[in-house]
Design a protein around this motif. Structure first.
Motif: not given
Ligand code: SF4
Ligand code: SF4
Length: 414
Positions: A111, A113, A136, A138, A175
């Motif tokens: 994972s 950024n 990632s 969000d 994700s």
């Protein structure tokens, strides 16, 4: 190790046949969902970071120690490991460790950024077998994403997605941690992910790490949980969720994914200094089972620790056993209960029947919610640091002394 669970009868033998989920309850010889956080260092300062990452811990496992862990995972036949952090790619030896793991039959899903995923790295990854990447994100828009992950982080993540898509990388993931702010963007996330030829993975916001400070403000409302459940019923076959949302199965039909808290049974975490916890969302001394540097290494911790034996013993559902939905929901997430100060054998704080809200409201005014003893959050401002509108300033616990020394020594954070 402090006992954290209600007392139980001694663990019976794991059944050798029958449903997989029943075998999982008694634990396996090797974990199937092993998360390894390689570093607490991170270029970002996301408000909900589950491991309170930011500054490197100088006690971090060395390259040789990390290689020894991989050798051990190979011997235990752990087929793949979820690598995270912090931001794992800021470790100077990250790419070496990736190759070392793959060369030793341990596949890697990491994972990130996206900060280090330029064209050249994307092409390298596209040429490598047994590696999977999760970027990632969000928010499906910069506005929503950057409020949580920091200014510029949406642009960084989507640039990495573009690079992976253009390099011909297959099966990479986007994700998403589902929050009150982005729960209405699920269709947009799906469209964005499809645009890059990637797959969507959504996970639950747990009150772990810095997530504990923003959980009240960011966790989805009951109405959003119901909408999320309906959305997963309609779209779940093409969306990964791990064990994130099995508590939503109490709405009715069971959702796809692991419908069980696998902590210490099929799930565990190795943190950057080699400590082994029952689950990535349970970084707290009560869930610390041992350290890979101890005699017998990771295998001994996994197979012989007192804590994991306890977690693999038959558990009482406490107040939840009276609930008609217990078979589907099993009382929910241990970490979510623990970090909101609820009993581990009671309802989940986000219980869809509303019992969690009642339990939260009934907490004694003197209840002190447990806090992790680990906090590597940046001490000063970070470029692009997120600020949630209307958020009270978050008091920072005194940083661990050990992290005051050269916190980013040797790291390339460009
Ligand atoms: S404690 Fe929660 S996050 Fe951890 S394994 Fe159990 S259900 Fe999953
Ligand atoms: S009461 Fe317990 S078992 Fe029932 S829905 Fe709520 S958390 Fe799940």
């Amino acid at each position: 190790m402090t006992a954290v669970l209600p007392s139980r009868t001694p663990a019976p033998e794991r059944p050798t046949g029958g449903r997989l989920i029943d075998q999982f309850e008694y634990g396996l010889d090797a974990p199937i969902c092993l998360t390894w956080e390689l570093t607490y260092a991170c270029n970002l300062a996301c408000v909900h970071c589950l491991s309170s990452s930011g500054r490197r811990d100088p006690r971090e496992l060395s390259t040789a120690e990390a290689e020894a862990v991989i050798d051990e995972l190979q011997r235990m036949q752990v087929f793949y490991v979820n690598v995270g952090g912090g931001e794992p790619t800021v470790r100077p030896d990250f790419w070496h460790l990736l190759d070392y793991a793959i060369g030793h039959d341990v596949g890697v899903k990491f994972s990130t950024n996206g900060v280090k995923l330029d064209r050249a790295r994307a092409e390298q990854l596209a040429r490598t077998d047994y590696v999977d990447v999760q970027i990632s994100l969000d928010g499906a828009t910069a506005e929503v994403n950057d409020a949580v992950r920091g200014a510029g982080s949406f642009a960084t993540a989507t640039r990495a997605l573009e690079n992976l898509a253009e390099a011909g990388m297959k099966d990479f993931k986007v994700s998403v941690v589902v929050t009150r702010e982005n729960a209405g963007q699920l269709d947009e996330f799906k469209a964005l992910t499809d645009r890059y030829g990637a797959q969507l993975r959504i996970t639950r916001l747990r009150p772990s790490g810095r997530g504990a400070d923003v959980w009240d403000q960011l966790h989805p409302t009951q109405a959003q949980q119901r909408e999320l459940y309906q959305w997963l019923l309609a779209n779940g076959d093409n969306v990964l969720t791990g064990d994130s949302f099995f508590h939503l199965s109490a709405f009715g039909e069971a959702l796809p994914g692991l419908n069980l808290c696998g902590a210490g049974r099929v799930v565990c975490l190795i943190d950057p200094v080699g400590d082994v916890y029952a689950c990535p969302f349970a970084i707290h001394e009560n869930f610390l089972a041992g350290n890979v540097r101890d005699e017998g290494g990771f295998q001994r911790v996994w197979q012989s620790s007192e804590l994991f034996a306890d977690l693999r013993s038959p558990q009482t559902g406490g107040a939840c056993t009276k609930c008609a939905h217990f078979d589907a929901c099993r009382g929910g997430c241990m970490a979510a209960k623990f970090f909101t100060g609820l009993p581990l054998d009671g309802p989940d704080p986000e219980c869809v029947q509303g019992y969690g809200e009642t339990a939260l409201a009934a907490r004694d005014a003197a209840t002190v919610t447990p806090k992790s003893h680990i906090d590597h959050s940046h001490k000063g401002p970070v470029r692009g640091q997120p600020t949630l509108l209307g958020m009270p300033s978050i008091p920072k616990a005194a940083p661990a002394r050990i992290c005051d020394e050269s916190p980013l020594a040797g790291l390339d954070l460009r």
